[in-house]
Enzyme design. Structure first.
Site, mmCIF file in Angstrom:
data_model
loop_
_atom_site.group_PDB
_atom_site.id
_atom_site.type_symbol
_atom_site.label_atom_id
_atom_site.label_comp_id
_atom_site.label_asym_id
_atom_site.label_seq_id
_atom_site.Cartn_x
_atom_site.Cartn_y
_atom_site.Cartn_z
ATOM 1 N N LEU A 158 8.162 77.883 -36.998
ATOM 2 C CA LEU A 158 9.253 78.287 -36.598
ATOM 3 C C LEU A 158 9.017 78.996 -35.153
ATOM 4 O O LEU A 158 8.549 79.914 -34.862
ATOM 5 C CB LEU A 158 10.080 79.572 -37.054
ATOM 6 C CG LEU A 158 10.080 79.654 -38.821
ATOM 7 C CD1 LEU A 158 10.842 80.703 -39.389
ATOM 8 C CD2 LEU A 158 10.830 77.945 -39.212
ATOM 9 N N ALA A 159 9.743 77.924 -34.238
ATOM 10 C CA ALA A 159 9.449 78.108 -32.605
ATOM 11 C C ALA A 159 10.670 78.014 -31.835
ATOM 12 O O ALA A 159 10.535 77.470 -30.768
ATOM 13 C CB ALA A 159 8.198 77.050 -32.406
ATOM 14 N N ARG B 32 12.664 89.866 -25.831
ATOM 15 C CA ARG B 32 11.947 90.874 -25.621
ATOM 16 C C ARG B 32 10.774 90.666 -24.630
ATOM 17 O O ARG B 32 9.951 91.534 -24.262
ATOM 18 C CB ARG B 32 11.401 91.559 -26.974
ATOM 19 C CG ARG B 32 12.496 92.174 -27.983
ATOM 20 C CD ARG B 32 12.010 92.364 -29.433
ATOM 21 N NE ARG B 32 11.990 91.175 -30.038
ATOM 22 C CZ ARG B 32 11.744 91.079 -31.356
ATOM 23 N NH1 ARG B 32 11.409 92.439 -32.058
ATOM 24 N NH2 ARG B 32 11.916 90.068 -31.913
ATOM 25 N N GLY C 133 18.700 82.629 -36.540
ATOM 26 C CA GLY C 133 17.878 83.529 -37.225
ATOM 27 C C GLY C 133 16.859 82.257 -38.153
ATOM 28 O O GLY C 133 16.969 81.383 -38.324
ATOM 29 N N ASN D 173 5.952 92.747 -43.137
ATOM 30 C CA ASN D 173 5.790 91.329 -43.552
ATOM 31 C C ASN D 173 4.938 90.352 -42.032
ATOM 32 O O ASN D 173 5.470 90.707 -41.136
ATOM 33 C CB ASN D 173 7.017 90.942 -43.597
ATOM 34 C CG ASN D 173 7.422 89.296 -43.459
ATOM 35 O OD1 ASN D 173 6.464 88.585 -43.962
ATOM 36 N ND2 ASN D 173 8.508 88.800 -43.039
ATOM 37 N N ASN E 26 -22.449 63.886 7.184
ATOM 38 C CA ASN E 26 -22.191 65.150 7.724
ATOM 39 C C ASN E 26 -20.781 65.244 8.161
ATOM 40 O O ASN E 26 -20.383 64.432 9.372
ATOM 41 C CB ASN E 26 -23.029 65.644 8.653
ATOM 42 C CG ASN E 26 -22.857 67.148 8.835
ATOM 43 O OD1 ASN E 26 -23.566 68.069 8.198
ATOM 44 N ND2 ASN E 26 -22.446 67.556 9.913
ATOM 45 N N ASN F 295 -3.750 62.560 6.196
ATOM 46 C CA ASN F 295 -3.544 61.600 5.060
ATOM 47 C C ASN F 295 -1.936 61.377 4.807
ATOM 48 O O ASN F 295 -1.666 60.203 4.132
ATOM 49 C CB ASN F 295 -4.339 62.101 4.013
ATOM 50 C CG ASN F 295 -3.864 63.256 3.121
ATOM 51 O OD1 ASN F 295 -3.237 64.320 4.201
ATOM 52 N ND2 ASN F 295 -3.686 63.573 1.937
HETATM 53 C C1 UD1 Z 1 10.088 88.306 -38.191
HETATM 54 C C2 UD1 Z 1 10.437 88.759 -39.590
HETATM 55 C C3 UD1 Z 1 9.843 90.042 -40.234
HETATM 56 C C4 UD1 Z 1 8.189 90.012 -39.729
HETATM 57 C C5 UD1 Z 1 7.915 89.297 -38.230
HETATM 58 C C6 UD1 Z 1 6.466 89.138 -38.449
HETATM 59 C C7 UD1 Z 1 12.628 87.874 -39.930
HETATM 60 C C8 UD1 Z 1 14.162 87.973 -40.138
HETATM 61 N N1 UD1 Z 1 11.793 88.729 -39.717
HETATM 62 O O1 UD1 Z 1 10.638 89.151 -37.409
HETATM 63 O O2 UD1 Z 1 10.079 90.509 -41.294
HETATM 64 O O3 UD1 Z 1 7.689 91.389 -40.053
HETATM 65 O O4 UD1 Z 1 8.570 88.333 -38.242
HETATM 66 O O5 UD1 Z 1 6.228 88.638 -37.214
HETATM 67 O O6 UD1 Z 1 12.117 86.465 -40.271
HETATM 68 N N2 UD1 Z 1 12.960 81.736 -34.631
HETATM 69 C C9 UD1 Z 1 13.616 80.404 -34.910
HETATM 70 N N3 UD1 Z 1 14.977 80.250 -34.933
HETATM 71 C C10 UD1 Z 1 15.699 81.398 -35.028
HETATM 72 C C11 UD1 Z 1 14.937 82.649 -34.815
HETATM 73 C C12 UD1 Z 1 13.603 82.926 -34.950
HETATM 74 O O7 UD1 Z 1 12.639 79.294 -34.729
HETATM 75 O O8 UD1 Z 1 16.917 81.553 -35.069
HETATM 76 C C13 UD1 Z 1 11.466 81.578 -34.613
HETATM 77 C C14 UD1 Z 1 11.137 82.545 -33.286
HETATM 78 O O9 UD1 Z 1 10.635 81.590 -32.499
HETATM 79 C C15 UD1 Z 1 9.715 83.197 -33.916
HETATM 80 C C16 UD1 Z 1 9.767 83.411 -35.240
HETATM 81 O O10 UD1 Z 1 10.855 82.517 -35.625
HETATM 82 O O11 UD1 Z 1 8.451 82.237 -33.469
HETATM 83 C C17 UD1 Z 1 10.007 84.797 -35.532
HETATM 84 O O12 UD1 Z 1 11.437 85.222 -35.221
HETATM 85 P P1 UD1 Z 1 11.279 86.470 -34.547
HETATM 86 O O13 UD1 Z 1 12.704 86.799 -33.959
HETATM 87 O O14 UD1 Z 1 10.223 86.703 -33.489
HETATM 88 O O15 UD1 Z 1 11.284 87.390 -35.600
HETATM 89 P P2 UD1 Z 1 10.973 88.939 -35.874
HETATM 90 O O16 UD1 Z 1 11.862 89.849 -35.295
HETATM 91 O O17 UD1 Z 1 9.340 89.152 -35.130
HETATM 92 CA CA CA Z 2 8.311 87.989 -33.891
#
Ligand code: UD1
Ligand code: CA
Length: 457
Positions: free
Chosen positions: A10-11, A17, A81, A176, A384, A393
């Site tokens: 998930l990226a 933040r 999400g 988690n 040299n 250039n």
């Molecule tokens: C998430 C978990 C949390 C866990 C933590 C661990 C959820 C709701 N919560 O929180 O329980 O403790 O990771 O690091 O999952 N992303 C998407 N699409 C989106 C939203 C996010 O691809 O719509 C990707 C982000 O790029 C990121 C990853 O999902 O790489 C996690 O998202 P992030 O918002 O960082 O979740 P946390 O609040 O850290």
């Molecule tokens: Ca995170």
């Protein structure tokens, strides 16, 4: 990993933040490589080409950095999400015929392949419908809290923002890690139940835990204890802590392998750098990208070396800056030299202070010791180059080449207006502006003659 299992990174998130404006969080560098690179590195040995990536915010930047992965990119147009990211990718994974998916948060760059293997092994052995890794966090911060019932069985993951001690009890330290194993057959019927009535108004992947339990599935939380490699990165502080951990680990590996780091705490060495035993780094330095440092090379303090090749016995003196450069055996570079992409120094060549090279070859034993610019140039052996020599250039539109033959001598403060060739063994007088080719073995001078007049009173 068996063929029925894929990985999904998930990226797509922005990483608000991090306060990084346009740069998606997974592209933020750690020792010169994007976070996502590390996640892919951890997954590739087990999953080979079965790694899918959900991209969204800044997808173009991600695609540019990982061109070979774009085939398995899934676009999440709106980042609603982690649950929504999973739902977006689901049809693609199903169509590819997978039965199991390991979901990994893209912001967990210290992840080790062994942690993923452990998750899959435990989940498979117990035939869990859903399993995830948990860690004991010194500070639970923004992480999802893992709730367990009186028998120690996991009952839910509650996100930090939604955690209410009155309702959920005192917050546990178990959180988690953001790595999940899903048996798609059992999870699919639950996806439609994911909602966004929570503090973040997001679809949480973590809600699948309660949903799966309510549907009588086996859910496992595999507790890894205190494990910093499983901590997700959300803030600049967490990023810097992770980078420091990795930095120290890499420096330690090189020391163990016979590399002499005189100030390991000041060495920032990227994960793709190769250093042969016996090489010395005498002080704080940055060595990044696919750099190779051969035996008996000495890199002095405060150098930046990026994607470069330093051959046996080369010396790079203090405060030099190298990018995509090749330094031959026994060469001396710096102090204060700048080698830009395409700078090639052949055996025992020497480049001194305030010399800049770009797309230029300096032949065997040739020297440019002071204050010089060599761009788009081919310089033979034993040449040299006097102080203050400039290859002109660029004519404002195009770049042109300068060729200097073996054994030529270029006097100080010479401007070589390219395209131009100075033949082998030729001598150019100091202060000349050379606009025409100089024949081999000849002397070229463009200076106006010095006059002597009485001084005005
Ligand atoms: C998430 C978990 C949390 C866990 C933590 C661990 C959820 C709701 N919560 O929180 O329980 O403790 O990771 O690091 O999952 N992303 C998407 N699409 C989106 C939203 C996010 O691809 O719509 C990707 C982000 O790029 C990121 C990853 O999902 O790489 C996690 O998202 P992030 O918002 O960082 O979740 P946390 O609040 O850290
Ligand atoms: Ca995170």
């Amino acid at each position: 990993m068996n063929e029925a299992t894929c990985a999904l990174v998930l990226a797509a998130g922005k990483g608000t933040r991090m306060h990084a404006r346009d740069l998606p969080k997974v592209m933020m560098p750690i020792l010169g490589e994007p976070m996502l690179w590390y996640v892919q590195r951890a997954l590739t040995p087990s999953f080979a080409e079965h790694v899918y990536t959900v991209v969204g915010f800044g997808a173009d930047r991600v695609a540019e950095a990982f061109p070979e992965s774009t085939e398995r990119f899934v676009h999440q147009e709106e980042q609603l999400g982690t649950g929504h990211a999973l739902v977006t990718a689901w049809p693609r994974l199903k169509a590819a015929g997978y039965r199991y998916v390991v979901v990994v948060n893209g912001d967990t760059p210290l992840l080790r392949g062994a942690s993923v293997d452990r998750l899959v092994e435990e989940a498979t052995a117990r035939k869990a419908a859903l399993a995830f890794l948990s860690v004991e966090a010194p500070e639970p911060n923004a992480f999802g809290r893992v709730l367990r019932d009186a028998d120690g069985r996991v009952s839910a993951i509650i996100e930090a923002k939604d955690y209410d001690p009155e309702k959920h009890g005192p917050a546990p330290r178990e959180v988690n890690a953001g790595l999940y194993f899903l048996d798609m057959q059992f999870v699919e019927p639950l996806l439609g139940w994911l909602g966004n009535t929570n503090a973040a108004r997001e679809y949480y992947i973590t809600d699948l835990v309660e949903l799966a339990i309510a549907d009588n599935n086996l859910v496992l939380a595999v507790n890894c204890g205190e494990d910093p490699t499983l901590m997700g990165i959300n803030t600049p502080l967490e990023l810097s802590d992770a980078e420091e951990l990795l930095r120290a680990e890499i420096a330690h590996q090189h020391l163990n392998h016979g590399v002499r780091l005189h100030n390991p705490a000041g060495c920032r060495i990227g994960p793709r750098v190769t250093i042969k035993p016996g090489a010395q780094i005498t002080g704080p330095c940055e060595l990044m990208g696919e750099t190779v440092i051969d035996q008996d090379v000495v890199v002095d303090a405060f150098c930046h070396v990026m994607e470069s090749w330093l051959s046996q016995g080369a010396q790079v003196r203090h405060f030099s800056h190298l990018e995509k450069a090749e330094v031959g055996p026994g060469c001396v570079v710096g102090p204060y030299a700048r080698l830009r992409p395409g700078a090639i120094l052949e055996e025992k060549a020497k480049v001194g202070n305030f010399v800049e090279m770009k797309k230029a070859v300096l032949g065997k034993g040739s020297k440019a010791s002071h204050l010089t610019y060599l761009g788009d140039a081919e310089i033979g052996e034993g040449v040299n180059i006097g102080a203050g020599t400039i290859t002109c250039n660029y004519d404002g539109v195009r770049k042109h080449k300068t060729v200097i033959g073996n054994g030529a001598f270029i006097g100080s403060n010479t401007a070589l207006v390219a395209p131009v060739t100075v033949g082998a063994g030729a001598l150019v007088g100091a202060g000349s502006t050379i606009t025409k080719d100089v024949a081999q073995g000849s002397l070229a001078l463009t200076r106006a003659e010095q006059r002597q007049l009485p001084r005005r009173k």
